[in-house]
Enzyme design. Structure first.
Site, PDB file in Angstrom:
ATOM      1  N   CYS A 115       0.813  -1.232   0.000  1.00 58.02           N
ATOM      2  CA  CYS A 115       0.000   0.000   0.000  1.00 58.02           C
ATOM      3  C   CYS A 115       0.840   1.273   0.000  1.00 58.02           C
ATOM      4  CB  CYS A 115      -0.930   0.018   1.200  1.00 58.02           C
ATOM      5  SG  CYS A 115      -1.994  -1.402   1.239  1.00 58.02           S
ATOM      6  N   HIS A 255      -3.469   7.198   2.554  1.00 59.69           N
ATOM      7  CA  HIS A 255      -3.890   5.880   2.076  1.00 59.69           C
ATOM      8  C   HIS A 255      -5.229   5.538   2.735  1.00 59.69           C
ATOM      9  CE1 HIS A 255      -4.169   1.742   1.171  1.00 59.69           C
ATOM     10  NE2 HIS A 255      -3.701   1.297   2.319  1.00 59.69           N
ATOM     11  N   ASN A 285     -10.278  -0.294   0.559  1.00 59.75           N
ATOM     12  CA  ASN A 285      -8.821  -0.177   0.501  1.00 59.75           C
ATOM     13  C   ASN A 285      -8.335  -0.702  -0.854  1.00 59.75           C
ATOM     14  OD1 ASN A 285      -6.056  -0.501   0.717  1.00 59.75           O
ATOM     15  ND2 ASN A 285      -6.111  -1.434   2.745  1.00 59.75           N
TER      16      ASN A 285
END
Ligand code: ACO
Length: 352
Positions: A115, A255, A285
């Site tokens: 990520c 994020h 996500n």
């Protein structure tokens, strides 16, 4: 390092048409819309079709970023794809994307840092341009996480979605790169990982690998605590490289892993919530795609304006983390592809 200036000339995004709602997830595992919204902030996620690989969603995002600038593929010197879900372990997905865009022969490589991929990619793209290696670098964060999610595991299946976002970095008179901080700690890779398919547990183990080896696994609470601390700390440090403090930032683009992680980071940085860009309710996500997807929203709706100081920050598998402080230029967002506005039920995950 100070050499040439760098700016982001255009950005683009793509999200596959499949939509997996919290209601759909209630049919798959023991969960509830209420639990998911309260604990994560997520309401739905976009899901790639069984035929769509990561390059297939990276390409339209890249085209949108080019379209926003009026640049041609021949104007691009290098392609980077940040992804944890590449088409293949090798070759790099960037090679496939570059050729599909008509850039065969240009350098192309992937960044594999889960990520944190877009943050590492921004730092790499900006540094390559500032050092004079290239005049133009196309960075794409793209993921098809639905391919590695176990839809019988409620602790992970509610969290992840698919999508792609792209940014074209170009040499410019003004230098928009204010600072960056990157970090990693690989002491315990199992905190957040995909166990199978690499050299530790190859696919060709003649049946020794169990089913879970092909799915993302995570120690949620350990990741949570680390995420808040590292996003706040790296944001402060990236800003400090330009003698700026958190209060000097006009926007934080974090994020999008969990709304509670984002809220806690905003509190730790003592920022008003209105300065934080979130769209987790729409995408879940999407790992290395989440930052460019959120950025596209905030530029498209006019929140982020030329001259704004924007801090991007992420954390992820590795463990890894990082932040980039950036002075926003005049980049536009490419037109949203049609697929983004005609939702479909992902029948391969939720049968009728
Ligand atoms: N629905 C209903 N209940 C659930 C669900 C669900 N989907 N998932 C877990 N629960 C239950 C648990 O079983 C537990 O029940 P128990 O108390 O009876 O044992 C209870 O809810 C609480 O579970 P926790 O794990 O303590 O819940 P928490 O509040 O920590 O939230 C979450 C879990 C959302 C995963 C959170 O820990 C989190 O967001 N962690 C970070 C995840 C993350 O950011 N990952 C990054 C991935 S990025 C990358 O690099 C790929």
């Amino acid at each position: 390092m100070k050499g040439y200036g760098v700016t982001i000339a255009g950005i683009g995004r793509y999200a596959p048409a499949g939509i997996l709602s919290n209601g759909d997830l209630e049919k798959l595992v023991e969960t509830s819309d209420e639990w998911i919204v309260q604990r994560t902030g997520m309401r739905r996620r976009h899901i790639a079709s069984p035929e769509q690989a990561t390059s297939d969603i990276a390409i339209p995002a890249a085209k949108a970023a080019l379209e926003a600038t009026g640049r041609q593929p021949s104007d691009v010197d290098c392609v980077i794809v940040a992804t944890a879900t590449p088409d293949y372990l090798f070759p790099a997905t960037a090679c496939i994307v570059a050729s599909a865009l008509g850039m065969t022969g240009k350098p192309a490589f992937d960044i594999s840092i889960a990520c944190s991929g877009f943050i590492y990619g921004m730092t790499t793209a900006a540094s390559l341009i500032r050092a004079g290696a290239f005049k133009s670098v196309l960075l794409i964060g793209a993921e098809t996480l639905s391919k590695i999610v176990d839809y019988t595991d409620r602790s992970t299946c509610v969290l992840f979605g698919d999508g792609a976002g792209a940014a074209l970095f170009e040499r410019s008179d003004e230098d928009c790169f204010l600072g960056s901080e990157l970090g990693a700690d690989g002491a315990d890779p199992t905190v957040l990982y995909l166990r199978g398919g690499g050299s530790r547990l190859p696919f060709n183990t003649n049946g020794k690998a169990d089913r879970s080896a092909g799915f993302v696994q995570m120690q949620g609470q350990a990741v949570f605590k680390f995420a808040v601390n590292m996003m706040a700390q790296s944001s402060r440090n990236a800003l400090a490289r330009a003698d700026l403090k958190p209060e000097d930032a006009d926007f934080l683009v974090p994020h999008q892993a969990n709304a509670r992680i984002i809220d806690a980071t905003v509190k730790m940085l003592k920022l008003p919530p209105s300065k934080c860009v979130t769209n987790i309710q729409e995408y879940g996500n999407t790992s290395s795609a989440s930052i460019p997807l959120a950025l596209c929203d905030a530029v498209a709706d006019g929140r982020i304006q030329p001259g704004n100081v924007v801090v991007f920050t992420a954390f992820g598998g590795g463990l890894s983390w990082g932040a980039v402080a950036w002075r926003w230029g005049s980049a536009r967002v490419g037109k949203l592809p049609q697929e983004n506005i005609e939702p479909e039920r992902p029948a391969h995950i939720v049968p009728a």
